[in-house]
Design a protein around this motif. Structure first.
Motif, PDB file in Angstrom:
ATOM      1  N   VAL A 166      31.054  43.017  47.473  1.00 12.07           N
ATOM      2  CA  VAL A 166      31.772  42.316  46.410  1.00 12.07           C
ATOM      3  C   VAL A 166      33.253  42.283  46.772  1.00 12.07           C
ATOM      4  O   VAL A 166      33.880  43.328  46.952  1.00 12.07           O
ATOM      5  N   SER A 167      33.834  41.108  46.890  1.00 11.59           N
ATOM      6  CA  SER A 167      35.244  40.971  47.271  1.00 11.59           C
ATOM      7  C   SER A 167      36.148  41.440  46.132  1.00 11.59           C
ATOM      8  O   SER A 167      35.729  41.547  44.977  1.00 11.59           O
ATOM      9  N   GLY A 168      37.410  41.696  46.474  1.00 10.51           N
ATOM     10  CA  GLY A 168      38.356  42.194  45.489  1.00 10.51           C
ATOM     11  C   GLY A 168      38.544  41.268  44.297  1.00 10.51           C
ATOM     12  O   GLY A 168      38.632  41.706  43.154  1.00 10.51           O
TER      13      GLY A 168
ATOM     14  N   GLN B 195      35.877  41.641  41.610  1.00  9.76           N
ATOM     15  CA  GLN B 195      35.739  42.929  40.939  1.00  9.76           C
ATOM     16  C   GLN B 195      36.484  42.912  39.609  1.00  9.76           C
ATOM     17  O   GLN B 195      37.589  42.392  39.512  1.00  9.76           O
ATOM     18  N   VAL B 196      35.883  43.476  38.574  1.00 11.81           N
ATOM     19  CA  VAL B 196      36.473  43.502  37.246  1.00 11.81           C
ATOM     20  C   VAL B 196      36.101  44.825  36.582  1.00 11.81           C
ATOM     21  O   VAL B 196      35.059  45.421  36.878  1.00 11.81           O
ATOM     22  N   LYS B 197      36.965  45.310  35.701  1.00 14.72           N
ATOM     23  CA  LYS B 197      36.726  46.587  35.021  1.00 14.72           C
ATOM     24  C   LYS B 197      35.821  46.379  33.809  1.00 14.72           C
ATOM     25  O   LYS B 197      35.988  45.425  33.050  1.00 14.72           O
TER      26      LYS B 197
ATOM     27  N   VAL C 112      31.716  46.145  28.194  1.00 17.11           N
ATOM     28  CA  VAL C 112      32.809  45.338  27.664  1.00 17.11           C
ATOM     29  C   VAL C 112      33.731  45.042  28.840  1.00 17.11           C
ATOM     30  O   VAL C 112      34.272  45.958  29.465  1.00 17.11           O
ATOM     31  N   ILE C 113      33.891  43.777  29.191  1.00 19.50           N
ATOM     32  CA  ILE C 113      34.689  43.378  30.347  1.00 19.50           C
ATOM     33  C   ILE C 113      36.158  43.256  29.950  1.00 19.50           C
ATOM     34  O   ILE C 113      36.493  42.606  28.947  1.00 19.50           O
ATOM     35  N   LEU C 114      37.026  43.883  30.739  1.00 21.46           N
ATOM     36  CA  LEU C 114      38.467  43.820  30.487  1.00 21.46           C
ATOM     37  C   LEU C 114      39.182  43.341  31.751  1.00 21.46           C
ATOM     38  O   LEU C 114      38.972  43.892  32.837  1.00 21.46           O
TER      39      LEU C 114
END
Length: 271
Positions: A58-60, A63-65, A75-77
């Motif tokens: 997975v590339s930078g 990527q998600v927190k 919960v995506i932030l």
């Protein structure tokens, strides 16, 4: 060796402002560090993020927190959303509170940093703030964005400068696990002997008391192994000697064997 400044900004108390720089008071540059290698090729091994299901890298930018709210449910932030709830990095250490020096228990102290004036213009203001805290025997409390987090920091006069300590967050410090019985009586004779022992073993503080023996042994091991590898390096190949027959070859071999045998110490029986 000059210390590397990693933060520059301003120290402010009311209307008094000084240009300052911040440098970590401790370093791990002398710590022995290892790379993970492929044993077969001696190439370095890379660490990458991969999808736990597809096992694809997975590339930078992909990527998600995510905060887990249930099994496989998050919960995506986004980074900008997280940044919005933090203190704006104004590069200013604004002291807004003072507490008596020594009133904060050592367990709250995290990382020390050296705070120093950055130019001649701000030196006077810096010294005035430092001496005012020293005269009142207090330390300053402020907030600052460091290491990508908003932190409470403590400023303490130290010699000609100021030491800035980052403080642990409230939920990081645990309550004591157990409480001692303060009514326990101590035998006076035992206490007298222990007091004498402590007095006899009391010495002046020395940096040698906090040396890391493991790191020292590792460095020695690495040096020795490096020397042995140099000594074991393959020597330049000599030009091959042309064969002139088995008789001569056997004679040469015997001469070498006898010469080698003559260099060995003789046993008592052979004397």
């Amino acid at each position: 060796m000059a210390r590397q400044t990693f933060w520059k900004g301003y120290l402010k108390l009311s209307l008094v402002t000084a240009s300052v720089s911040l440098t970590p008071a401790t370093t791990e540059s002398n710590k022995v560090r290892f790379h993970v290698l492929n044993r077969k090729t001696s190439n370095r091994v890379e660490s990458r993020y991969v999808d736990s299901v597809t096992h694809k890298a997975v590339s930078g930018k992909e990527q998600v927190k995510g905060f887990p709210k249930g099994e496989d449910d998050y919960v995506i932030l986004e980074d900008d959303e997280i940044d919005e709830v933090g203190l704006e990095s104004t590069r200013t250490i604004d002291i807004d509170t003072f507490v008596p020096r020594g009133s904060i228990d050592w367990i709250w102290y995290d990382k020390p940093h050296f705070l120093a004036p950055e130019d001649k213009v701000g030196t006077e203001a810096f010294c005035v703030i430092r001496e005012a805290m020293r005269a009142n025997n207090v330390v300053g409390i402020a907030r600052l964005v460091l290491y990508r987090r908003e932190r409470a920091v403590l400023l303490e006069p130290q010699g000609k400068g100021i030491v800035l300590w980052t403080l642990h967050f409230g939920n990081e410090v645990r309550e004591p696990v157990a409480h001692l019985d303060i009514d326990t009586k101590v035998d006076t004779k035992v206490l007298a002997m222990m007091t004498r022992l402590v007095k006899e073993e009391t010495k002046e503080w020395s940096v040698s008391m906090v040396q890391d023996p493991i790191q020292k042994r590792l460095k020695t091991m690495i040096r020795n192994k490096t020397k042995s590898l140099k000594q074991a390096a393959p020597a330049a190949k000599r030009p091959a000697v042309r064969s002139t027959g088995n008789v001569i070859n056997i004679m040469d071999a015997l001469k070498k064997s006898l010469a080698a045998d003559g260099e060995k110490p003789r046993s008592p029986r052979s004397r």
